[in-house]
Design a protein around this motif. Structure first.
Motif, mmCIF file in Angstrom:
data_model
loop_
_atom_site.group_PDB
_atom_site.id
_atom_site.type_symbol
_atom_site.label_atom_id
_atom_site.label_comp_id
_atom_site.label_asym_id
_atom_site.label_seq_id
_atom_site.Cartn_x
_atom_site.Cartn_y
_atom_site.Cartn_z
ATOM 1 N N GLN A 78 0.859 -1.176 0.000
ATOM 2 C CA GLN A 78 0.000 0.000 0.000
ATOM 3 C C GLN A 78 0.897 1.228 0.000
ATOM 4 O O GLN A 78 2.114 1.117 0.132
ATOM 5 N N GLU A 79 0.325 2.403 -0.141
ATOM 6 C CA GLU A 79 1.118 3.626 -0.249
ATOM 7 C C GLU A 79 2.038 3.838 0.955
ATOM 8 O O GLU A 79 3.188 4.233 0.799
ATOM 9 N N ASN A 80 1.559 3.549 2.162
ATOM 10 C CA ASN A 80 2.365 3.850 3.352
ATOM 11 C C ASN A 80 2.754 2.632 4.184
ATOM 12 O O ASN A 80 3.409 2.775 5.205
ATOM 13 N N VAL A 81 2.366 1.435 3.754
ATOM 14 C CA VAL A 81 2.691 0.223 4.521
ATOM 15 C C VAL A 81 2.624 -0.993 3.594
ATOM 16 O O VAL A 81 1.870 -1.005 2.620
ATOM 17 N N ALA A 82 3.442 -2.006 3.914
ATOM 18 C CA ALA A 82 3.385 -3.273 3.184
ATOM 19 C C ALA A 82 3.194 -4.394 4.201
ATOM 20 O O ALA A 82 3.542 -4.253 5.382
ATOM 21 N N PHE A 83 2.650 -5.498 3.739
ATOM 22 C CA PHE A 83 2.441 -6.677 4.569
ATOM 23 C C PHE A 83 3.265 -7.808 3.977
ATOM 24 O O PHE A 83 3.251 -8.015 2.760
ATOM 25 N N ALA A 84 3.991 -8.514 4.837
ATOM 26 C CA ALA A 84 4.896 -9.555 4.364
ATOM 27 C C ALA A 84 4.735 -10.815 5.198
ATOM 28 O O ALA A 84 4.278 -10.767 6.337
ATOM 29 N N SER A 85 5.134 -11.938 4.617
ATOM 30 C CA SER A 85 5.133 -13.196 5.359
ATOM 31 C C SER A 85 6.573 -13.707 5.434
ATOM 32 O O SER A 85 7.372 -13.482 4.528
ATOM 33 N N ILE A 86 6.872 -14.379 6.526
ATOM 34 C CA ILE A 86 8.221 -14.901 6.732
ATOM 35 C C ILE A 86 8.421 -16.128 5.849
ATOM 36 O O ILE A 86 7.612 -17.049 5.875
ATOM 37 N N VAL A 87 9.494 -16.120 5.060
ATOM 38 C CA VAL A 87 9.822 -17.285 4.241
ATOM 39 C C VAL A 87 11.010 -18.043 4.824
ATOM 40 O O VAL A 87 11.195 -19.218 4.541
ATOM 41 N N GLU A 88 11.823 -17.370 5.658
ATOM 42 C CA GLU A 88 12.930 -18.034 6.334
ATOM 43 C C GLU A 88 13.173 -17.296 7.640
ATOM 44 O O GLU A 88 13.407 -16.093 7.656
#
Length: 143
Positions: free
Chosen positions: A127-137
């Motif tokens: 998004q413009e001011n934030v991103a969401f991520a998942s742990i891959v390692e």
């Protein structure tokens, strides 16, 4: 994993050019405009070889690289969906998710991340001011 100093001010790609018997690396104007650097100041510079300097790029890599040589607009998020990168979880948010910051203080929310963790994550949503991520390692030190 590469150790990156907290004093890192900016990271960009540039070519070294010869001008009047000297060699010059042009700094993008956006680095000055967004206060990453200031004119008339002295900085320590690290030069890293790129694949193009080794002359062993495939045609597909050359095409992909050429598309990325267009300077990114500093107005947009510094991450892309599907991008994989190493982050450091700095704190936890109200919902208990890990919070990491990347270039220009951009926030990446990492569910399951705890302060001090250094996981490899994949950016799921931007998004413009934030991103969401998942742990891959997970951080190998945490095991």
């Amino acid at each position: 994993m590469i150790e990156i100093s907290d004093s890192l001010r900016t990271l960009f790609s540039a070519q070294i050019e010869e001008r009047d018997g000297s060699y010059v690396v042009d700094v993008p104007a956006s680095e000055i405009e967004h206060d990453a650097l200031a004119a008339d100041e002295t900085y320590r510079v690290a030069i890293l070889a790129s694949e193009s300097s080794t002359g062993q790029k495939t045609q597909q890599e050359q095409h992909h690289s050429a598309a990325q040589e267009t300077p990114p607009t500093s107005d947009g998020p510094p991450v892309d969906e599907g991008e994989v990168r190493d982050v450091t979880i700095e704190t936890t948010g109200d919902q208990g998710d890990g919070i990491a910051k990347v270039e220009r203080g951009y926030v990446v929310i990492v569910p399951g991340g705890q302060p001090g963790d250094e996981p490899t994550v994949e950016i799921d949503q931007v998004q413009e001011n934030v991103a969401f991520a998942s742990i891959v390692e997970h951080d190998s030190r945490a095991l």
